[in-house]
Write an enzyme that holds these catalytic residues in place. Structure first.
Site, mmCIF file in Angstrom:
data_model
loop_
_atom_site.group_PDB
_atom_site.id
_atom_site.type_symbol
_atom_site.label_atom_id
_atom_site.label_comp_id
_atom_site.label_asym_id
_atom_site.label_seq_id
_atom_site.Cartn_x
_atom_site.Cartn_y
_atom_site.Cartn_z
ATOM 1 N NE ARG A 164 -4.065 -1.891 0.243
ATOM 2 C CZ ARG A 164 -3.991 -3.154 -0.171
ATOM 3 N NH1 ARG A 164 -2.891 -3.589 -0.771
ATOM 4 N NH2 ARG A 164 -4.998 -3.967 -0.026
ATOM 5 C CB SER A 250 -8.186 -1.477 4.516
ATOM 6 O OG SER A 250 -8.625 -2.718 4.033
ATOM 7 C CD GLU A 352 -4.403 2.499 2.205
ATOM 8 O OE1 GLU A 352 -3.572 2.844 1.361
ATOM 9 O OE2 GLU A 352 -5.632 2.658 2.046
HETATM 10 N N1 EPU Z 1 -10.839 -10.274 10.695
HETATM 11 C C1 EPU Z 1 -11.492 -10.359 11.903
HETATM 12 N N2 EPU Z 1 -12.366 -9.366 12.242
HETATM 13 C C2 EPU Z 1 -12.604 -8.308 11.429
HETATM 14 C C3 EPU Z 1 -11.935 -8.218 10.207
HETATM 15 C C4 EPU Z 1 -11.044 -9.224 9.847
HETATM 16 O O1 EPU Z 1 -11.301 -11.296 12.664
HETATM 17 O O2 EPU Z 1 -13.406 -7.451 11.803
HETATM 18 C C5 EPU Z 1 -9.942 -11.355 10.283
HETATM 19 C C6 EPU Z 1 -10.587 -12.172 9.163
HETATM 20 O O3 EPU Z 1 -11.386 -13.197 9.666
HETATM 21 C C7 EPU Z 1 -9.407 -12.720 8.419
HETATM 22 C C8 EPU Z 1 -8.352 -11.642 8.608
HETATM 23 O O4 EPU Z 1 -8.769 -10.820 9.691
HETATM 24 O O5 EPU Z 1 -8.954 -13.898 9.003
HETATM 25 C C9 EPU Z 1 -8.103 -10.819 7.359
HETATM 26 O O6 EPU Z 1 -9.316 -10.228 6.904
HETATM 27 P P1 EPU Z 1 -9.656 -10.040 5.343
HETATM 28 O O7 EPU Z 1 -9.447 -11.306 4.615
HETATM 29 O O8 EPU Z 1 -10.991 -9.382 5.249
HETATM 30 O O9 EPU Z 1 -8.536 -9.081 4.796
HETATM 31 P P2 EPU Z 1 -7.835 -7.786 5.416
HETATM 32 O O10 EPU Z 1 -6.434 -8.139 5.776
HETATM 33 O O11 EPU Z 1 -8.682 -7.198 6.478
HETATM 34 C C10 EPU Z 1 -6.824 -6.982 3.145
HETATM 35 C C11 EPU Z 1 -6.741 -5.698 2.393
HETATM 36 C C12 EPU Z 1 -8.040 -5.434 1.639
HETATM 37 C C13 EPU Z 1 -8.278 -6.586 0.679
HETATM 38 C C14 EPU Z 1 -8.332 -7.892 1.477
HETATM 39 C C15 EPU Z 1 -8.414 -9.093 0.580
HETATM 40 C C16 EPU Z 1 -5.246 -4.234 3.628
HETATM 41 C C17 EPU Z 1 -5.112 -3.028 4.497
HETATM 42 N N3 EPU Z 1 -6.488 -4.588 3.303
HETATM 43 O O12 EPU Z 1 -7.827 -6.816 4.145
HETATM 44 O O13 EPU Z 1 -7.860 -4.265 0.862
HETATM 45 O O14 EPU Z 1 -9.499 -6.415 -0.020
HETATM 46 O O15 EPU Z 1 -7.111 -8.046 2.272
HETATM 47 O O16 EPU Z 1 -7.201 -9.260 -0.099
HETATM 48 O O17 EPU Z 1 -4.240 -4.834 3.258
HETATM 49 C C18 EPU Z 1 -8.133 -1.903 0.985
HETATM 50 O O18 EPU Z 1 -6.915 -1.815 0.960
HETATM 51 O O19 EPU Z 1 -8.869 -0.892 1.042
HETATM 52 C C19 EPU Z 1 -8.755 -3.220 0.997
HETATM 53 C C20 EPU Z 1 -10.079 -3.388 1.145
#
Ligand code: EPU
Length: 356
Positions: A164, A250, A352
């Site tokens: 990012r 995010s 971010e």
């Molecule tokens: N989780 C929780 N509680 C929550 C949110 C997440 O326990 O409220 C856990 C989920 O269960 C999962 C883990 O955290 O095990 C990761 O969650 P998720 O797969 O939704 O992905 P993320 O790491 O929260 C990142 C990117 C997103 C992208 C997704 C999918 C960043 C900052 N965010 O989110 O990107 O869509 O992976 O690849 O790296 C963005 O940058 O705006 C964005 C949406």
């Protein structure tokens, strides 16, 4: 060149925060920008480049001249032995471009379907989702120097992509390192971006949400269109549609820690969601850290933490005409989250989006 005055920005930022631009110019062609830069008055004025407004938090009216990027044009530039080189204008919608590439038979961007924003903003934060980042498919971009009007081209190495992050997010801040001071923050407009989409396409499937879809559909070798559909369904299920609920995706980056720090957190909280990176560090799921501090559904004024994904802050205001959250409320909520995660885990979450 038309300079619009006192322009409402509520519909030009996906958080739908109420704010005005003191002055705004729509840039549809690069010569319009050059015309502005040679103008003795506008040349010296501070400028803010605005794409789809999907990664920006407005904390008040915008005093710099807003340059709204509206340069469009998707095309196949050339074919190399290994790749289709495709290009889109900085003002093209990212998702429309992903759809266009798939329709033309150039797969490779399907994992990044439905990310809000424009093509020109995509390299700034090196967008990524479901195992693919922009830098994995990037060829080059053309940008214009906002001081001189000169057009220059950058390849991937010159963009200094990180998680990012890119050269467009750094520059000039007092705390920045010498390397970061060389950055292009506020100094350039991205006009066009080119991508190299491999002729021999391989699906990127490692991500847990995608694997679940494969099991659900009993499908072991999905097509690019299939992955596109799954990614759209996954995102629609867990992320708020900015057209309905204001948000910027995010709000924090997923923090990286050393294996020792991670072991320390696991000892206290065995359920912490973490991923081992190739460089030996460990990435923690910021959404999980925030969630486990009990933030889901909490609000400050009209700013809230999304109930289905704690990493996303939302505008709980009553739609485009309603009062809605202020940038101040969003930032107060963000700081309270940072403090609570820091107190519990000793980790300072990094914001971010760009705060203006
Ligand atoms: N989780 C929780 N509680 C929550 C949110 C997440 O326990 O409220 C856990 C989920 O269960 C999962 C883990 O955290 O095990 C990761 O969650 P998720 O797969 O939704 O992905 P993320 O790491 O929260 C990142 C990117 C997103 C992208 C997704 C999918 C960043 C900052 N965010 O989110 O990107 O869509 O992976 O690849 O790296 C963005 O940058 O705006 C964005 C949406």
């Amino acid at each position: 060149m038309l300079v619009e005055k006192n322009v409402p920005l509520q519909s030009l930022n996906t958080f739908h925060i109420v704010a005005k631009a003191h002055a705004l110019v729509r840039i549809r062609q690069e010569d319009e920008l050059q015309e502005l830069i040679v103008d003795p008055h506008w040349r010296k004025v501070a400028k803010l480049v605005l794409g789809g407004g999907s990664n920006i938090v407005l904390t008040g009216d915008v005093k710099p001249l807003v340059l709204k990027v509206e340069i469009r044009g998707m095309r196949l530039v050339r074919e190399s032995a290994k790749a289709f080189i495709v290009e889109a204008g900085g003002g093209d919608s990212w998702h429309d471009f992903v759809v266009w590439t798939l329709e033309q038979g150039y797969p490779g961007l399907e994992n990044m379907a439905l990310i809000p924003g424009t093509v020109g903003a995509a390299p700034v934060q090196n967008i990524g989702a479901y195992g693919v980042e922009l830098q994995d498919r990037f060829d080059a971009l053309d940008a214009m120097d906002l001081e001189t009007g000169q057009i220059f081209t950058l390849n991937a190495a010159q963009c200094a992509f990180g998680y990012r992050d890119s050269i467009f997010k750094h520059g000039g801040a007092p705390g920045d390192s010498a390397h970061q001071r060389l950055g292009l923050k506020g100094r350039a407009m991205i006009l066009r971006v080119r991508f190299a989409l491999p002729k021999v396409w391989k699906p990127v499937l490692g991500y847990a949400d995608i694997e679940r879809k494969m099991t659900e559909h009993a499908c072991t070798s999905p097509s690019a269109m299939q992955i596109f559909d799954w990614v759209c369904a996954i995102r629609r299920a867990k992320l708020p549609d900015p057209a309905v609920i204001g948000n910027v995706g995010s709000f924090f980056k997923n923090p990286t820690v050393s294996p020792e720090q991670c072991a320390d957190i696991i000892a206290r909280d065995p359920k912490v969601v973490h991923y081992h990176m190739d460089d030996g560090t460990v990435k923690l799921a910021a959404g999980w850290l925030i969630d486990s501090c009990g933030w889901k559904g909490k609000t400050v004024g009209h700013a809230g933490v999304y109930e289905k994904q704690a990493l996303v802050l939302v505008n709980k205001g009553a739609g485009v005409d309603g009062a809605g959250a202020t940038g101040g409320e969003v930032m107060t909520l963000a700081r309270a989250i940072q403090t609570s995660v820091y107190e519990r885990f000793g980790i300072l979450l990094e914001i971010e989006p760009v705060v203006v």
